[in-house]
Scaffold this active site. Structure first.
Site, PDB file in Angstrom:
ATOM      1  CG  MET A  39      22.539 -59.947 -23.456  1.00 48.66           C
ATOM      2  SD  MET A  39      23.562 -59.470 -24.850  1.00 48.66           S
ATOM      3  CE  MET A  39      22.798 -60.402 -26.153  1.00 48.66           C
ATOM      4  CG  HIS A  46      15.523 -65.118 -20.433  1.00 51.78           C
ATOM      5  ND1 HIS A  46      15.019 -64.681 -21.633  1.00 51.78           N
ATOM      6  CD2 HIS A  46      16.872 -65.051 -20.535  1.00 51.78           C
ATOM      7  CE1 HIS A  46      16.020 -64.339 -22.430  1.00 51.78           C
ATOM      8  NE2 HIS A  46      17.152 -64.557 -21.794  1.00 51.78           N
TER       9      HIS A  46
END
Ligand code: PAF
Length: 291
Positions: A39, A46
């Protein structure tokens, strides 16, 4: 479905805005394909997922989409941090081949009328605390799996229940994408990386590592040969109670494959907590494997 052609060219990373652009780019991609759904507001957690997707696949795809259907509070959705330019820089730095960053209408076009609902494993913990959340997650991930047809998809173990919900969904819907859970990345003081950490005030940030200390207290009780779940939950609650800014949502010691609360820890167990610091709600977990 929109048809504007907004794909931007970059020697390494291509940014796709529409389903059509994504499909065309994937047709030219080498297999196996590794997918990292996000998101945005990307952090080192990430980055570790991108690195793994690249290492294990011939092509890597990231998605950046703040999914309105998984927020059960409107303010949480509007306040979710966003910075696409910064996110794309990380994707380029990590050599991600394709980035799918669609609009809400592109993901949920006019007439979209399907909800993917996962049963038992989505009910307790986050499912109970955030009604509808996992319907939103399972629905958007099913769409992304359908679009990308990746060989593997990578998710952080910090959201352990999310991983279980997505695995169940993919298995039940015969989606052949392998769901890979990757280790939680932490700050030096133990706080799990999360896009939500940006909302913590400096006092709340200083208090938040109590979450990891609580989980470590649960593990320490296990290491001292405690096998009853209640004392293990109490050990975690006791640490959390020492931090005045921490408002406990839940403390759990559950079966790691069903998430049913345990009386005794004889199967792999997931210790997990959800704690609010002001308006920011953080979750974390620790896996205990008796074997
Ligand atoms: O973990 C997230 O960032 C989201 O829940 C996901 C899996 C990208 C679905 O929107």
């Amino acid at each position: 479905m929109g048809s504007r052609s907004t794909a931007t060219s970059d020697p390494l990373t291509r940014v796709l805005r529409t389903r059509r652009e994504l499909r065309a780019a994937l047709a030219d991609s080498r297999r196996p394909v590794g997918l990292v759904p996000t998101m945005g507001w990307l952090h080192e957690g990430h980055r570790s997922l991108f690195a793994r997707a690249r290492a294990e696949n011939a092509s890597s795809v990231a998605t950046i989409f703040v999914n309105p259907r998984q927020f059960n509070e409107a303010a949480d959705y509007t306040q979710y941090p966003r910075n696409e330019a910064r996110d794309l820089t990380m994707c380029r730095d990590e050599g991600v081949d394709l980035v799918f960053a669609p609009s809400v209408d592109e993901v949920y076009p006019t007439g979209f009328d399907t909800i993917v609902h996962v049963g038992a494993v989505g009910r307790p913990l986050e499912g109970a605390a955030r009604p509808g959340h996992f319907d939103g997650v399972a629905t958007v991930v099913a769409i992304l799996f359908g679009l990308v047809k990746a060989d593997r998809a990578y998710f952080g173990q910090k959201d352990a229940q999310q991983v279980m919900v997505i695995r169940q969904m993919a298995g039940d819907l015969a989606i052949p994408t392998e769901v890979v859970a990757c280790p939680t990345i932490r700050e030096p003081d133990g706080l799990a990386l999360s896009s939500r950490n940006v909302h913590l005030s400096s006092e709340e940030r200083a208090a938040a590592p109590v979450i990891h200390r609580a989980l470590m207290a649960g593990r320490a009780a296990w290491d001292r040969a405690e096998r009853s779940a209640d004392p293990i939950r109490s050990a975690m609650r006791s640490v959390l109670s020492e931090e005045p800014l921490a408002v406990v949502d839940y403390v759990s010691a559950a079966d790691a494959s069903t998430l049913a609360e345990l009386d005794r820890l004889s199967t792999p167990a997931l210790l997990s907590v959800a704690v609010r610091f002001g308006s920011t709600r953080l979750i974390d977990n620790e896996l205990i494997d008796p074997s």
